[in-house]
Design a protein around this motif. Sequence first.
Motif, mmCIF file in Angstrom:
data_model
loop_
_atom_site.group_PDB
_atom_site.id
_atom_site.type_symbol
_atom_site.label_atom_id
_atom_site.label_comp_id
_atom_site.label_asym_id
_atom_site.label_seq_id
_atom_site.Cartn_x
_atom_site.Cartn_y
_atom_site.Cartn_z
ATOM 1 N N PHE A 364 -14.235 18.174 32.711
ATOM 2 C CA PHE A 364 -13.995 19.008 31.530
ATOM 3 C C PHE A 364 -15.264 19.279 30.735
ATOM 4 O O PHE A 364 -15.204 19.720 29.598
ATOM 5 N N LEU A 365 -16.430 19.005 31.340
ATOM 6 C CA LEU A 365 -17.674 19.168 30.589
ATOM 7 C C LEU A 365 -18.534 20.317 31.099
ATOM 8 O O LEU A 365 -18.665 20.528 32.302
ATOM 9 N N PHE A 366 -19.131 21.037 30.161
ATOM 10 C CA PHE A 366 -20.139 22.028 30.514
ATOM 11 C C PHE A 366 -21.463 21.300 30.764
ATOM 12 O O PHE A 366 -21.647 20.164 30.330
ATOM 13 N N LYS A 367 -22.370 22.009 31.417
ATOM 14 C CA LYS A 367 -23.663 21.403 31.762
ATOM 15 C C LYS A 367 -24.387 20.830 30.528
ATOM 16 O O LYS A 367 -24.922 19.723 30.572
ATOM 17 N N ASP A 368 -24.401 21.600 29.449
ATOM 18 C CA ASP A 368 -25.136 21.100 28.278
ATOM 19 C C ASP A 368 -24.465 19.849 27.712
ATOM 20 O O ASP A 368 -25.131 18.967 27.163
ATOM 21 N N GLU A 369 -23.158 19.741 27.882
ATOM 22 C CA GLU A 369 -22.465 18.538 27.415
ATOM 23 C C GLU A 369 -22.774 17.345 28.325
ATOM 24 O O GLU A 369 -22.950 16.221 27.861
ATOM 25 N N VAL A 370 -22.873 17.626 29.635
ATOM 26 C CA VAL A 370 -23.245 16.557 30.571
ATOM 27 C C VAL A 370 -24.635 16.039 30.198
ATOM 28 O O VAL A 370 -24.887 14.830 30.185
ATOM 29 N N ARG A 371 -25.521 16.965 29.845
ATOM 30 C CA ARG A 371 -26.886 16.555 29.490
ATOM 31 C C ARG A 371 -26.892 15.680 28.237
ATOM 32 O O ARG A 371 -27.610 14.687 28.177
ATOM 33 N N LYS A 372 -26.086 16.056 27.247
ATOM 34 C CA LYS A 372 -26.029 15.243 26.024
ATOM 35 C C LYS A 372 -25.498 13.847 26.338
ATOM 36 O O LYS A 372 -25.992 12.843 25.841
#
Length: 511
Positions: A364-372
Amino acid sequence: MDTIVILDFGSQYTRLIARRIRELQVYCEIWPYHLQGRRLDLPEIKGIILSGSPFSVIDKNAPSLPPQVLASNKPVLGICYGMQLLISSLGGKVVKAQGREYGKAKLTITERGGIFQNLGGEMVCWMSHGDSVKELPDSLLGVARTEDCEYAAVRDQEGKIWGIQFHPEVSHTPFGKEILANFVFGICGSRPEWTPESIIQQQIQWIRNEIKGEKVICALSGGVDSVTAAVLTYRAIGDQLTCIFVNNGLLRKGEPEKVLHNMEKLLGKDRVIYADAQERFLAELKGVLDPEEKRKIIGRVFIEVFEEEAQKLGQATFLLQGTTYPDVIESVSVSGPSARIKTHHNVGGLPEHMNLRVIEPLRFLFKDEVRKLAGQLKVPEDIVWRQPFPGPGLAVRIIGEVTEERLEVLRELDFIINQELKRSPIYKKLWQSFGVLVPVRSVGVMGDERTYRYVGVLRAVMSEDGMTADWSRISYDTLDTIARRVVNEVPGIGRMVYDITSKPPATIEWE
Ligand code: XMP
């Protein structure tokens, strides 16, 4: 957790709406507009957003508003097609406009408050529509207009149902984020609970509940998705997790060593199994020229190696994958799954007899959220910001046959390109930057001698998600340094060219 549901009617901007909402630290999901059996009346759903669409509500086969939306009695915000759908469903009239309204427009707000709370009386907004509202239903009233559009924003008496003709999610609507925030917080009453720390805690709990005492294996590529999935899972279940890292011989210079070193630091010494299958992959690729054939072979051999390694560990129950949200939502858009131009190699295709259940804590995560999340989990910066790297690796960056000699040349080419680009401020803006080897002999002169060496290509693109891409405007000085260094330092390459084709019509990779 408080949730906003976005019903996707097929707009190219639907994902952007989701990103904007999540930037407000509110969790949201994109659902197909026809709900596919999902329920909107759950207490955690605080509001519903209806997206735009390539359709016109006047079209015979236009996607319709599911009755559950209004029956749920939740706040609703219709954007563009979403607003027109609300209006026609409630008894108003939408007609084809004289011309398409496209681009920036001046929005005059005739009634402040609600989604326009704390905003001025006028602002710039971005319009993109071919239909317009002719008559409002009795239950709705206009609250903003533009020169060409009498009903640019509407609301119902209660202030619970809203419609806007413009697109608040695009950056060309400067106060778009405030408008979405007013809806999400002011009207829906959602709380900003979607933070990296809360996601980690929630996912750890979820992983523990799913896995219980069972064993999990993971195919580690060294990219931010698989590493973050592994670290998160390790935090949840510790030694029940084992990762398998397959060296297919198609990785970049120093990459296998770096992956192993980093993973040892993150998961401890014996959680990663290193399978060195370089020779096996090369032997299978011998004499193969066709790109699709190469991809198939690499996919098949990967599965064979992975399965052999997994068998040595005894039966595991789960396969951990770093699947992220874009992979999940791609298949539910109204315009159908986007055409797959190339067969992307994914470990999803493990044989059924391995009998593994898939677990995807990042789905359920976008790439930028995975990075955070990765940052919060202390994953090193160079993994967090690593550019996407294709599963078939350098094999799709060597035109034609893959040989050890060509791989060596490409590794050096790629290394110099990225070493130089990392010195430039442009590097952080690049989606991908790499070398491509065109193994045809081109003529050159060095000293008094003629040389016949390969052609090296520099490919560097900017992109949001890899679906479209623009070649990046690297400075002449950087290009010059790269060309000089490559031709001087990489034996085998005699000429450098820069690929200035965007996607479409070209693809990012050369094969
Ligand atoms: P193209 O070349 O199709 O690439 O414009 C779009 C994005 O996908 C990556 N790519 C692949 N990734 N297996 C992968 O895992 C593949 O076969 C593959 N082909 C392309 C490419 O690097 C870019 O990010």
